[in-house]
Design an enzyme around this catalytic site. Structure first.
Site, short mmCIF file in Angstrom:
data_model
loop_
_atom_site.label_atom_id
_atom_site.label_comp_id
_atom_site.label_asym_id
_atom_site.label_seq_id
_atom_site.Cartn_x
_atom_site.Cartn_y
_atom_site.Cartn_z
N GLY A 25 55.28 41.51 42.72
CA GLY A 25 54.61 40.82 43.82
C GLY A 25 54.57 39.33 43.55
O GLY A 25 54.86 38.88 42.44
N SER A 26 54.22 38.58 44.59
CA SER A 26 54.12 37.13 44.40
C SER A 26 53.13 36.55 45.40
O SER A 26 52.83 37.15 46.43
CB SER A 26 55.49 36.46 44.57
OG SER A 26 55.96 36.64 45.88
N GLY A 27 52.63 35.38 45.04
CA GLY A 27 51.70 34.65 45.90
C GLY A 27 52.15 33.20 45.95
O GLY A 27 53.28 32.88 45.58
N PHE A 29 51.24 30.53 44.16
CA PHE A 29 51.50 29.86 42.88
C PHE A 29 51.72 30.83 41.72
O PHE A 29 51.69 30.42 40.56
CB PHE A 29 50.35 28.92 42.54
CG PHE A 29 50.14 27.84 43.55
CD1 PHE A 29 51.15 26.95 43.86
CD2 PHE A 29 48.93 27.72 44.20
CE1 PHE A 29 50.96 25.95 44.80
CE2 PHE A 29 48.72 26.73 45.14
CZ PHE A 29 49.74 25.84 45.44
N VAL A 32 54.27 38.17 39.81
CA VAL A 32 53.98 39.23 38.85
C VAL A 32 55.25 40.07 38.67
O VAL A 32 55.87 40.50 39.64
CB VAL A 32 52.81 40.11 39.31
CG1 VAL A 32 52.55 41.23 38.30
CG2 VAL A 32 51.55 39.28 39.53
N ASP A 144 39.62 38.36 45.55
CA ASP A 144 40.93 38.91 45.90
C ASP A 144 40.99 40.36 45.44
O ASP A 144 41.85 40.75 44.66
CB ASP A 144 42.04 38.08 45.23
CG ASP A 144 43.43 38.44 45.72
OD1 ASP A 144 43.53 39.03 46.82
OD2 ASP A 144 44.40 38.16 45.02
#
Length: 150
Positions: A25-27, A29, A32, A144
């Site tokens: 996954g990613s956000g 900044f 993972v 979160d």
């Protein structure tokens, strides 16, 4: 210059200790990825957090915020809250090695099921509430919240 109470993280290359695998996954900044510890073969999640390169920059996370997250994670030990295993730092990133929760997102699990028994629903809600209660007892608010179908 680092302040005296600022902890230093391991400066070695995370790749010297872990085989880095697929992205989970990613956000904005952070990203993972699944990883495997070379010495034990155990799997973890590696969270690569982009460091802010200057005070004027809006890209990345400032070192103090990352330090705060690490400090909080180091205080936690509960079966329904992920654990921090290790921390590395290089010029551009801080890498948190975290417990890998491989059951998938609870939302996806529920979306695939046609119905959920009362026992299953009770079990999921109980796990979430126990984890949140533990955090609140330590005066930690989680902004979160994620749940998995462990």
């Amino acid at each position: 210059m680092k302040s005296p109470n600022m902890e230093t993280f391991k400066q070695q290359k995370v790749e010297d200790f872990y085989d880095i695998g697929e992205e989970l996954g990613s956000g904005q900044f952070a990203m993972v990825k699944k990883c495997r510890e070379k010495s034990t073969g155990l799997e973890y999640a590696a969270k690569f957090i982009k460091k802010r390169q200057s005070r004027a920059s809006r890209r990345g996370v400032c070192r103090e915020e990352i330090q705060r997250e690490v400090s909080i994670l180091r205080q936690l030990l509960h079966p329904n809250v992920i654990t921090l295993h290790d921390v590395f730092e290089n010029r551009t990133d801080v890498v948190l090695i975290l417990e890998l929760v491989s059951g998938g997102e609870l939302f996806d699990f529920l979306a695939q099921k046609e119905s959920l028994s009362e026992e299953e629903a009770t079990s999921f809600i109980k796990q979430i509430l126990e984890g949140v209660n533990y955090l609140h007892a330590k005066k930690i608010a989680h902004f979160d919240l994620k749940s998995t179908s462990r």
